[in-house]
Scaffold this active site. Structure first.
Site, PDB file in Angstrom:
ATOM      1  CG  ASP A  96      12.618  37.867  -0.849  1.00 20.36           C
ATOM      2  OD1 ASP A  96      11.249  37.989  -1.205  1.00 20.36           O
ATOM      3  OD2 ASP A  96      13.152  38.219  -1.492  1.00 20.36           O
ATOM      4  CE1 TYR A 192      12.892  38.512  -7.362  1.00 25.87           C
ATOM      5  CE2 TYR A 192      14.170  40.608  -6.507  1.00 25.87           C
ATOM      6  CZ  TYR A 192      13.009  39.533  -6.393  1.00 25.87           C
ATOM      7  OH  TYR A 192      12.602  39.810  -5.281  1.00 25.87           O
ATOM      8  CG  HIS A 254       7.297  39.633   1.697  1.00 22.18           C
ATOM      9  ND1 HIS A 254       6.822  38.231   1.216  1.00 22.18           N
ATOM     10  CD2 HIS A 254       8.272  40.121   0.916  1.00 22.18           C
ATOM     11  CE1 HIS A 254       8.226  38.357   0.767  1.00 22.18           C
ATOM     12  NE2 HIS A 254       9.134  39.036   0.579  1.00 22.18           N
TER      13      HIS A 254
END
Length: 276
Positions: A96, A192, A254
């Protein structure tokens, strides 16, 4: 253990003996993400270093707005950590956001990186070139840009929306718990806000640097990943100037290293030993 660096203190798990494998987690995890990989790596003759990145888990959450969480800050933290541990050369494994940080480290010090293993998240150029399906899957990255609104939406009704996003995460409850601390959710989201502003994914596609020629790269993508398309990882090979290997992990979401630890361990050990 807790390691004091110039800007932050990080929680770090180390162990084993042999060539070093640096394990980097992503959102919203901690070094606990690698608990199934660490014993296997030690048994195979590797030393592991697994930090919890700034803004996550028990590591520091510096003030200063989202720029304090830019991926370059994480790269600097990790390189300083390796200097404190007197580690010169290492294998990189990132999942990730940890994949993005690992790619940044490989780009800065390619001569120190024995290999680069990317789990779930590939090269930005491949992600941007993966078409409309990937943009649809990346919708949450736009939401995360909305400071205050994103925090409110994710935490509302006892983190109901975040729970839905983490529905396939085997450790969802233990991952959510640290985010209840004041400022913790904002700190986790800030990577982010600093690292993937909307224009980087939805704006015009500009040039992107390839992965370093001298670093062998392996990409692992899982068939149940609802956030990333296979194309976004498979085409990372187009941006790898050096040796490239792609592996598809079946029956995993994921968080593939938790869903299929034996298969992930098998692939990692095969690749690490090939480039020892």
């Amino acid at each position: 253990m807790r390691v004091e660096l110039t800007e932050v203190a990080l929680e770090v798990e180390t162990g084993g003996e042999g060539p070093v494998v640096l394990l980097l987690h992503g959102f919203p995890d901690s070094h606990a993400l690698w608990r199934h990989q660490v014993p296997a790596l030690h048994a195979a003759g590797f030393r592991t270093v697994a930090p919890t990145l700034r803004g996550f888990g028990g590591s520091d959450r510096p003030a200063g707005g989202h720029e304090a969480y830019h991926p370059a800050k994480h790269v600097g933290d990790v390189l300083e950590l390796m200097a404190r541990l007197d580690v010169d050369r290492f294998h990189l494994v990132g999942h990730d956001w940890g994949s993005g940080v690992a790619q940044g480290i490989a780009s800065v010090v390619p001569h120190r990186v024995s290999s680069l293993s990317l789990l779930s998240v590939g090269h930005l150029g491949a992600i941007r070139g993966a078409g409309w399906e990937q943009r649809q899957r990346s919708w949450y990255m736009l939401l995360f840009q909305l400071a205050g609104l994103a925090e409110d939406w994710l935490s509302r009704d006892d983190y109901a929306q975040l729970r839905e996003m983490l529905a396939e995460h085997p450790d969802a409850e233990s991952v959510i718990e640290p985010l209840r601390a004041p400022g913790a959710l904002t700190a986790a989201l800030n990577i982010y806000r600093a690292g993937v502003p909307a224009e980087s994914l939805f704006g015009p596609e500009g040039p992107v640097a390839p992965l370093p020629r001298q670093v062998p790269v392996m990409g692992l993508w899982s068939t149940g990943d609802r956030f990333l398309t296979e194309r976004s990882m498979e085409r990372t090979g187009d941006f790898a100037d050096g040796p490239w290997r792609y592996e598809r992990v079946e029956e995993a979401g994921h968080w593939l290293q938790l869903d299929q630890p034996e298969r992930v361990n098998e692939l990692l050990l095969s690749f690490l030993k090939e480039h020892a």
